[in-house]
Design a protein around this motif. Sequence first.
Motif: not given
Length: 229
Positions: A94-116
């Motif tokens: 955000k800047e000056s009360g306006k939305l400019l963008g979104m920083l997104c993080i997407n994590i693939d946990d499938s390998s952790y599930f396989e180890i589990s």
Amino acid sequence: MADIMNEYRNLVEFLGKVLPKNCEVALQDVRAGRNCITAIANGHISGRKEGSPLTNLAVKFINEGTWKDNDFITDYVGCTKEKKQLRSSTYFIKESGKLLGMLCINIDDSSYFEISRMLFSLVGIPHESAASQEADMVKDSRNMEPESFYEDIEDLTELLINEYFSGKNHVPSDRLNQTEKMDIVKRLEEKGAFMVKGAVGKVAKRLSMSDASMYRYLSRIEKEKSKQP
């Protein structure tokens, strides 16, 4: 005046190099004339690239003003085209009360599930227990709809056409009637498809329509929305 989004583009590149390869970092620019991904690292996670459209949740966050009362939203469920579930989080820029963008993080946990699952198997714990643990890890207690990722406008259009005809006889686009085309265009509009530059022409081509007809459909949708309380 410096463009703050350039700094975030640099941040995407940096995070892509220091985070594990199962972590996708994407910058969605929501300013007028953009409304798409402008930087992405480890895009193999969702299959997206620069220029890919906003996700369904990004559009919802904008339309509902979620960003006004929150600096970020964490740990909700994302879903790739291949139906793989991701653990997703979004930071609102955000800047000056306006939305400019979104920083997104997407994590693939499938390998952790396989180890589990392997560890559970080694100690003799039933597979059902591992599956239950996995389900709990991706469950969102806020009941938010899953975030869907689209590679491009054509990808989103094709997905919605298939959803529309789910359980029905699939009709070629050049044989769709006016009602069917309007329903599909409405669904695309709700998902923010037409916020991306050039989307009207691409969707019109896929639905065997002229650009002029597509604009008439969108005008009708806007008029219907303006009549709603």
